[in-house]
Design an enzyme around this catalytic site. Sequence first.
Site, mmCIF file in Angstrom:
data_model
loop_
_atom_site.group_PDB
_atom_site.id
_atom_site.type_symbol
_atom_site.label_atom_id
_atom_site.label_comp_id
_atom_site.label_asym_id
_atom_site.label_seq_id
_atom_site.Cartn_x
_atom_site.Cartn_y
_atom_site.Cartn_z
ATOM 1 N N ALA A 61 -1.571 -1.638 -6.440
ATOM 2 C CA ALA A 61 -1.843 -0.331 -7.047
ATOM 3 C C ALA A 61 -0.538 0.448 -7.202
ATOM 4 O O ALA A 61 0.406 0.244 -6.443
ATOM 5 C CB ALA A 61 -2.813 0.441 -6.151
ATOM 6 N N GLY A 100 -3.476 -4.847 -4.440
ATOM 7 C CA GLY A 100 -4.354 -5.071 -5.598
ATOM 8 C C GLY A 100 -3.920 -6.279 -6.417
ATOM 9 O O GLY A 100 -4.759 -6.916 -7.061
ATOM 10 N N GLU A 103 -5.456 -9.074 -4.749
ATOM 11 C CA GLU A 103 -6.921 -9.005 -4.949
ATOM 12 C C GLU A 103 -7.290 -9.579 -6.313
ATOM 13 O O GLU A 103 -8.280 -10.315 -6.450
ATOM 14 C CB GLU A 103 -7.405 -7.561 -4.794
ATOM 15 C CG GLU A 103 -7.335 -7.137 -3.336
ATOM 16 C CD GLU A 103 -7.710 -5.699 -3.094
ATOM 17 O OE1 GLU A 103 -7.166 -4.827 -3.779
ATOM 18 O OE2 GLU A 103 -8.541 -5.454 -2.201
ATOM 19 N N GLU A 123 -1.515 -2.907 2.510
ATOM 20 C CA GLU A 123 -2.178 -1.597 2.424
ATOM 21 C C GLU A 123 -2.161 -0.830 3.730
ATOM 22 O O GLU A 123 -2.059 0.398 3.753
ATOM 23 C CB GLU A 123 -3.646 -1.780 1.979
ATOM 24 C CG GLU A 123 -3.816 -2.052 0.500
ATOM 25 C CD GLU A 123 -3.782 -3.529 0.159
ATOM 26 O OE1 GLU A 123 -3.213 -4.310 0.946
ATOM 27 O OE2 GLU A 123 -4.324 -3.899 -0.892
HETATM 28 C C1 LIG Z 1 -7.536 2.673 -4.694
HETATM 29 C C2 LIG Z 1 -7.677 1.326 -4.164
HETATM 30 C C3 LIG Z 1 -7.609 0.307 -5.189
HETATM 31 C C4 LIG Z 1 -7.169 -0.851 -4.981
HETATM 32 C C5 LIG Z 1 -6.611 -1.298 -3.723
HETATM 33 C C6 LIG Z 1 -5.218 -1.606 -3.900
HETATM 34 C C7 LIG Z 1 -4.323 -1.016 -3.109
HETATM 35 C C8 LIG Z 1 -2.936 -1.373 -3.253
HETATM 36 O O1 LIG Z 1 -2.541 -2.272 -3.967
HETATM 37 S S1 LIG Z 1 -1.854 -0.444 -2.353
HETATM 38 C C9 LIG Z 1 -0.272 -1.068 -2.816
HETATM 39 C C10 LIG Z 1 0.031 -2.318 -2.074
HETATM 40 N N1 LIG Z 1 1.333 -2.750 -2.397
HETATM 41 C C11 LIG Z 1 2.391 -2.445 -1.661
HETATM 42 O O2 LIG Z 1 2.305 -1.800 -0.666
HETATM 43 C C12 LIG Z 1 3.714 -2.968 -2.177
HETATM 44 C C13 LIG Z 1 4.782 -1.941 -2.019
HETATM 45 N N2 LIG Z 1 6.034 -2.416 -2.501
HETATM 46 C C14 LIG Z 1 6.841 -3.219 -1.772
HETATM 47 O O3 LIG Z 1 6.519 -3.691 -0.718
HETATM 48 C C15 LIG Z 1 8.185 -3.495 -2.337
HETATM 49 O O4 LIG Z 1 8.507 -2.444 -3.196
HETATM 50 C C16 LIG Z 1 8.288 -4.829 -3.096
HETATM 51 C C17 LIG Z 1 8.173 -5.979 -2.104
HETATM 52 C C18 LIG Z 1 7.236 -4.945 -4.170
HETATM 53 C C19 LIG Z 1 9.683 -4.918 -3.794
HETATM 54 O O5 LIG Z 1 10.674 -4.705 -2.813
HETATM 55 P P1 LIG Z 1 12.212 -4.517 -3.268
HETATM 56 O O6 LIG Z 1 12.579 -5.608 -4.165
HETATM 57 O O7 LIG Z 1 12.962 -4.301 -2.006
HETATM 58 O O8 LIG Z 1 12.231 -3.217 -4.155
HETATM 59 P P2 LIG Z 1 11.834 -1.730 -3.801
HETATM 60 O O9 LIG Z 1 10.967 -1.653 -2.610
HETATM 61 O O10 LIG Z 1 13.044 -0.912 -3.832
HETATM 62 O O11 LIG Z 1 10.916 -1.343 -5.050
HETATM 63 C C20 LIG Z 1 11.491 -1.232 -6.355
HETATM 64 C C21 LIG Z 1 10.900 -0.031 -7.035
HETATM 65 O O12 LIG Z 1 9.517 -0.241 -7.237
HETATM 66 C C22 LIG Z 1 8.766 0.833 -6.698
HETATM 67 N N3 LIG Z 1 7.494 0.280 -6.215
HETATM 68 C C23 LIG Z 1 7.319 -0.811 -5.483
HETATM 69 N N4 LIG Z 1 6.017 -1.038 -5.281
HETATM 70 C C24 LIG Z 1 5.360 -0.056 -5.913
HETATM 71 C C25 LIG Z 1 3.990 0.242 -6.099
HETATM 72 N N5 LIG Z 1 3.019 -0.534 -5.579
HETATM 73 N N6 LIG Z 1 3.669 1.337 -6.793
HETATM 74 C C26 LIG Z 1 4.612 2.115 -7.353
HETATM 75 N N7 LIG Z 1 5.947 1.886 -7.229
HETATM 76 C C27 LIG Z 1 6.299 0.795 -6.525
HETATM 77 C C28 LIG Z 1 9.641 1.341 -5.560
HETATM 78 O O13 LIG Z 1 9.297 2.671 -5.240
HETATM 79 C C29 LIG Z 1 11.009 1.231 -6.180
HETATM 80 O O14 LIG Z 1 11.142 2.332 -7.034
HETATM 81 P P3 LIG Z 1 12.551 3.045 -7.206
HETATM 82 O O15 LIG Z 1 13.476 1.994 -7.757
HETATM 83 O O16 LIG Z 1 12.289 4.179 -8.132
HETATM 84 O O17 LIG Z 1 12.970 3.484 -5.842
#
Ligand SMILES: CC/C=C\C/C=C/C(=O)SCCNC(=O)CCNC(=O)[C@H](O)C(C)(C)COP(=O)(O)OP(=O)(O)OC[C@H]1O[C@@H](n2cnc3c(N)ncnc32)[C@H](O)[C@@H]1OP(=O)(O)O
Length: 720
Positions: A61, A100, A103, A123
């Site tokens: 998400a 997600g 999922e 999550e």
């Molecule tokens: C309402 C319920 C419906 C459905 C259920 C679903 C729920 C979910 O899916 S909750 C989200 C679960 N996912 C996560 O928690 C993943 C989070 N992200 C990470 O762990 C990491 O970012 C990564 C492993 C995906 C990548 O790591 P890395 O390569 O070290 O890069 P960064 O962490 O610096 O991320 C780069 C850039 O992307 C932005 N970002 C990452 N994930 C998300 C996201 N899920 N949503 C929005 N933005 C995301 C992160 O903030 C960085 O942004 P900036 O470059 O602007 O700092």
Amino acid sequence: MARYSRTEGTIALITLSNPPVNALGAAVRRTITDIMHRALTDGEVKAVVLCGENGTFCAGADIREFGKPPSGPALVPLIHDMEASEKPVVAAIEGVALGGGLEIALGCHYRIAHAKARLGFPEVMLGLIPGAGGSQRLPRLIGIPAALELITTGRLVSAQEALKLGIVDQVVDGNTIETAVKFALNVIGRPLLSRRLSERTPAFSVDAAAVLEEGMARVKQRARGAFAPVVCVQALRAAATLPYSRGMETEEQLINTLIDSSQARALQYCFFAQRNARKWSLPSGARWNNSKPRAVHRVGVVGLGTMGRGITVSLVKAGISVVAVEMEEKQMDLGMRAVLGMLERDAQRRGDTRPPTHLLTFTLSLQQLGNVDLVIEAVFEDMALKKCLFTELCNVCKPSTLLCTNTSGLDVDALAVVTHRRSLVVGMHFFAPANVMKLLEVVCGPHSSAEAVATAMTLGKRLGKVGVVVGNCPGFVGNRMMKLYLDQAYFLLEEGAAPEQVDQVLEEFGFTMGIFKVSDLSGLDVGWRVRKASGLIGPDVNPKTPSRWRQGCRYSPLPDLLCEQGHLGQKSGRGWYLYETPGGKEPKPDPAMHRFLQEYRSRYGLTPRHVHAHEVIERCTYAMANEGFRILEEGIAARAEDIDVIYVFGYGWPRHRGGPMFHAAQVGLATVLQRLEHYHQLHPDVPHLQPSPLLQRLVEAGSPPVHHWREHVQHLHSYL
Ligand SMILES: CC/C=C\C/C=C/C(=O)SCCNC(=O)CCNC(=O)[C@H](O)C(C)(C)COP(=O)(O)OP(=O)(O)OC[C@H]1O[C@@H](n2cnc3c(N)ncnc32)[C@H](O)[C@@H]1OP(=O)(O)O
């Protein structure tokens, strides 16, 4: 958002496209729902392959949308339709499939992963549970025990582990999408019933009941008051005991209890705060994205005490050559053995045959630092010693070598000025144990160049640290706030509390360890040395000064009295607690400490009173936040978020409470202001309880959200 194409005549290829991580924002969900519907209803399409752009499947998400009014289609119906389809749907997973994203992949009939892919349900780290069927499908695929571990910890697994667990069907080294397309062609027409996870029933054996019960007990013990891990277990219990459709209803009810919770807000704030800390800027206009770091191939570490050892291990594990210097042979021998032991144990844990010891040189001679790119000084906290060393390093090292100090609070500028390369001096303040703790304060002095800051931050990232740029002042950010936290804890003892009572309240609040346990662990002599160096105790104090009064305010000599008696904490077997032996780890409340406190109070005419838990929390956390506002006002930290990152990653602050500044915002700035005024009235001899001008201005401005606080800083002495 998502692209549709046809390949091999009958295969629909759907590519998620939302850089950088293909997060499932509303627009993406809308496009993918439409495109999937088109593919599933197109008579010419016989199978679907789902993949992500730029080498990443999907990070779940879009976290930026949490807390905003819901918009766009939900994931659950999309995943349901995909899974129910009679056409095989194959996920081609590169990069990550998280939350997600996983999922969706679990709703596909087959999953092919690239060897470097990582999968998981993180999550719980955002205060949530997998809420689009993940908590119901994963246990049906891999069983209750494995799903319980993954969902309650948020741990990501490699493609190889995912294959072993049965989460993916195949792991490929080459082109994942091409392999998935071939795979899809192959499975056209095969029966899909057994591939639909929602159709499976996880057998609920007596064992599973026991696993869930044990899991709940373990999670409650580790959660430190966080709700989400406990709710994860409840969702898994639903998966184990209910038919799929009822399990899904329960999952929805459970996620609804979390989605708008203060803990979810705090955890999501931490996610972005950690990432924003990398985006530093200096008053000169230099920033993280316009400042080039220098290449660092070889690092010198001077001093092989606890800190130097941990720093050396961190560097070597990151593949960096280290020249470790110690002045005394015996200390060097001890240090060398400790470093090698740590590397050996680490290699064993990772299943490597040999630790990377070829990267290490141990020496008694500073001369060997001639060719290093950067030096990290980790000698005793003694300014005279450090100044001598920096002068000598300047003569020994090549002119381009960066000189960094690991001081935990001394003046970085005072070290810079003894060198002929002031712009190349910065603080790199690691936290003990340096090979474990994630935090790195990068201290930017008035002369430090953007290049030096960029190099220290980049090196920190290579070591897997969370770097935060801070300005130069006694104690920087972390230890400056810690001093006030400790002061409040000592005052609470003077007023009637016991160390174990204060610690229990702090641990119930969520701290990893109570403040007195931490103090015993690090050694009471550490603070004693700092207090001596800053003239709070010792020969420079006027003998007529009352014992409980220093530098114009209330002072507690309690820790000094313990040090004088040789009660230095764990290492001496006695500190705020009693230990079975010197070096013992198990703290026990000490009846002698209770007597000592009674005698102390009667000596100074202090009438003990019952100290309520809420007072412990308020005085400790609000005193910290109040100092945080001063730190912001002075420009020692650029953002409240940076302060919070420092406390979460360096001081055991409970992540689900966001950090001291976020906590103050959640409590309400007007309440914090009013409580500080109240405590300052009761303790006028403690100036730090007087509400800071920034806090007062923020309350007058209607308590804006944390991200807007900077606009109210008057930039009186901005360092950052
Ligand atoms: C309402 C319920 C419906 C459905 C259920 C679903 C729920 C979910 O899916 S909750 C989200 C679960 N996912 C996560 O928690 C993943 C989070 N992200 C990470 O762990 C990491 O970012 C990564 C492993 C995906 C990548 O790591 P890395 O390569 O070290 O890069 P960064 O962490 O610096 O991320 C780069 C850039 O992307 C932005 N970002 C990452 N994930 C998300 C996201 N899920 N949503 C929005 N933005 C995301 C992160 O903030 C960085 O942004 P900036 O470059 O602007 O700092």
